[in-house]
Scaffold this motif. Structure first.
Motif, PDB file in Angstrom:
ATOM      1  N   PHE A   1       9.908 -17.498  30.368  1.00 24.92           N
ATOM      2  CA  PHE A   1       8.874 -18.635  30.643  1.00 24.92           C
ATOM      3  C   PHE A   1       7.577 -18.390  30.776  1.00 24.92           C
ATOM      4  O   PHE A   1       7.123 -17.421  31.141  1.00 24.92           O
ATOM      5  CB  PHE A   1       9.111 -19.417  32.145  1.00 24.92           C
ATOM      6  N   ASP A   2       6.786 -19.221  29.942  1.00 22.18           N
ATOM      7  CA  ASP A   2       5.343 -18.914  29.825  1.00 22.18           C
ATOM      8  C   ASP A   2       4.646 -20.146  30.369  1.00 22.18           C
ATOM      9  O   ASP A   2       4.728 -21.303  29.681  1.00 22.18           O
ATOM     10  CB  ASP A   2       5.055 -18.694  28.271  1.00 22.18           C
ATOM     11  N   VAL A   3       3.769 -19.829  31.245  1.00 23.57           N
ATOM     12  CA  VAL A   3       3.000 -21.270  32.040  1.00 23.57           C
ATOM     13  C   VAL A   3       2.299 -21.722  30.905  1.00 23.57           C
ATOM     14  O   VAL A   3       2.117 -23.204  31.013  1.00 23.57           O
ATOM     15  CB  VAL A   3       2.163 -20.754  32.977  1.00 23.57           C
ATOM     16  N   ALA A   4       1.181 -21.025  30.332  1.00 25.05           N
ATOM     17  CA  ALA A   4       0.196 -21.591  29.354  1.00 25.05           C
ATOM     18  C   ALA A   4       0.870 -22.520  28.215  1.00 25.05           C
ATOM     19  O   ALA A   4       0.687 -23.637  27.863  1.00 25.05           O
ATOM     20  CB  ALA A   4      -0.566 -20.376  28.703  1.00 25.05           C
ATOM     21  N   GLN A   5       1.988 -21.976  27.721  1.00 27.69           N
ATOM     22  CA  GLN A   5       2.860 -22.582  26.705  1.00 27.69           C
ATOM     23  C   GLN A   5       3.380 -23.952  27.136  1.00 27.69           C
ATOM     24  O   GLN A   5       3.681 -24.829  26.473  1.00 27.69           O
ATOM     25  CB  GLN A   5       3.703 -21.834  26.029  1.00 27.69           C
ATOM     26  N   PHE A   6       4.026 -23.937  28.467  1.00 31.58           N
ATOM     27  CA  PHE A   6       4.375 -24.892  29.176  1.00 31.58           C
ATOM     28  C   PHE A   6       3.550 -26.283  29.212  1.00 31.58           C
ATOM     29  O   PHE A   6       3.973 -27.345  28.870  1.00 31.58           O
ATOM     30  CB  PHE A   6       5.028 -24.656  30.514  1.00 31.58           C
ATOM     31  N   VAL A   7       2.273 -25.758  29.547  1.00 32.57           N
ATOM     32  CA  VAL A   7       1.178 -26.916  29.818  1.00 32.57           C
ATOM     33  C   VAL A   7       0.858 -27.545  28.482  1.00 32.57           C
ATOM     34  O   VAL A   7       1.098 -28.934  28.505  1.00 32.57           O
ATOM     35  CB  VAL A   7       0.031 -26.232  30.519  1.00 32.57           C
TER      36      VAL A   7
END
Length: 214
Positions: free
Chosen positions: A81-87
């Motif tokens: 899971f990648d926070v920046a990509q999720f946003v």
């Protein structure tokens, strides 16, 4: 036969758009800017259950303080899971879902939202059609997407994002006459949407499971 092939191509296109649109790295994206400590060659910190995962976001702050512990739980359960990509993916999903709803595209909504939310959208679309109304809305800009809550429930991750956006809204009747709104005046909107996904499942897609006003 032509229509069968056409529908198959459309379905394949939607599947590709949805694959990894939220929080799943495929290895083909443009690499995100590396933090300074990684650029100078310090060894990476392994993300395991025994190590508290680090939550990072670049640019403008995209995480409320109260959501950080929940995001660490998501990363611990799914290290990919990648926070920046999720946003960034949540912004794309926000636009796609709104545009599908405005157009009355129930098939696309079926790919993007869970059943409970889809039923609400479908009911609103049916009511609009019965009244003979047509929406000509336009998402002008997403001013901010902020993760406000994150948690892991069993094998499912849930992440809530607040969207602050400018939307130009126009409603016309069946004859094209203006009923309400203006395309020249965008209205500030504040929505709180929750996305969910079963962790470590074969399906990488996040779906919209709840909507509310922020």
């Amino acid at each position: 036969m032509f229509y069968v092939i056409l529908f198959a191509m459309v379905a394949a296109f939607l599947a590709l758009r949805l694959y990894a649109v939220l929080g799943k790295r495929t290895g083909h994206e443009q690499p995100l800017p590396k933090p300074a400590e990684e650029r100078v060659g310090l060894p990476p910190v392994p993300r395991t259950i025994d190590v508290t995962p680090e939550v990072r976001d670049s640019g403008a702050r995209a995480i409320e303080t109260g959501a950080e512990s929940g995001l660490r739980a998501v990363i611990a359960a799914d290290p990919s899971f990648d926070v920046a990509q999720f946003v960034e993916g949540s912004k794309s999903a926000y636009r796609m879902i709104l545009e599908a709803f405005w157009k009355g595209d129930e098939e696309t909504l079926g790919w993007l939202v869970e059943d409970d939310v889809r039923e609400g959208f479908t009911a609103a679309i049916a009511e609009r059609r019965e009244a003979g109304h047509v929406l000509e809305n336009r998402l002008v800009a997403i001013e901010r997407a902020l993760i406000t809550e994150a948690l892991v429930e069993g094998k499912t991750a849930r992440i809530t994002v607040r969207f602050d956006a400018d939307i130009a809204s126009v409603t016309r009747d069946a004859d094209g006459n203006l009923i309400a709104g203006s395309m020249s005046d965008a209205v500030e909107t504040h929505d709180s949407w929750t996305f969910a996904r079963k962790l470590r499942s074969d399906d990488p897609n996040w779906k919209l499971v709840e909507t509310d006003d922020a």
